[in-house]
Design a protein around this motif. Sequence first.
Motif: not given
Length: 208
Positions: A152, A155-156, A159, A165, A180, A183, A195
């Motif tokens: 995570e 992923i952050l 972003m 995505n 997804k 997120v 986001r």
Amino acid sequence: MIRVALIDDQTLVRSGIRGLLDLTEDIRVVAEGADGTDASRLLARHEVDVLLLDARMPGCGGIELLRAPPLPLPPTIVLTTFDDDAALFDAMQAGARGFLLKDISLERLADGIRAVAAGQTLFRPVLTERTRASFRRAQPGEATRAVLTARETEILALMAAGLSNGEIAAHVGSSEGTVKNHVSSVLSKLGVRDRVRAVLRGIELELI
């Protein structure tokens, strides 16, 4: 030498920034204009390493140019003010590499330009100061640090780099559906609704 294009509709702002950068040994303003249309024309004629772009200008503003550039833009720093949260969010979503305040010191201005020219992002100087109090006022009972898994957190960070995505899925070797879900989990754990606010919250908590 780091070549800078400076786009701002206020002549005094351009003069002040150019004067500051003239005091450095390694940064020079090679082109300047008053709106996004000027920026497109100048970038077609000059080799530029970093674009300093005012967020809001009459005609074609900085955000509009970032969203639909007529030609590829160099790494871009958006010039903004403390009271323009919407510009911060919009510019981040549109692909800005960082933000600087218009009343910035020479040291921070030069360091920011050097950082972005070297491929780094420049969000923390404005966003951390700007968002810290507002997030804490909005969530007074929240723990001081959210707990994200390693994936995570990755992923952050992606972003924050502006990846969609689908692009994140390709980067981490996962399906878009899985991304997804990650997120959604990030948004939930950080207590935010979108986001951009997740990225701001991550910066404020020093997760990215």
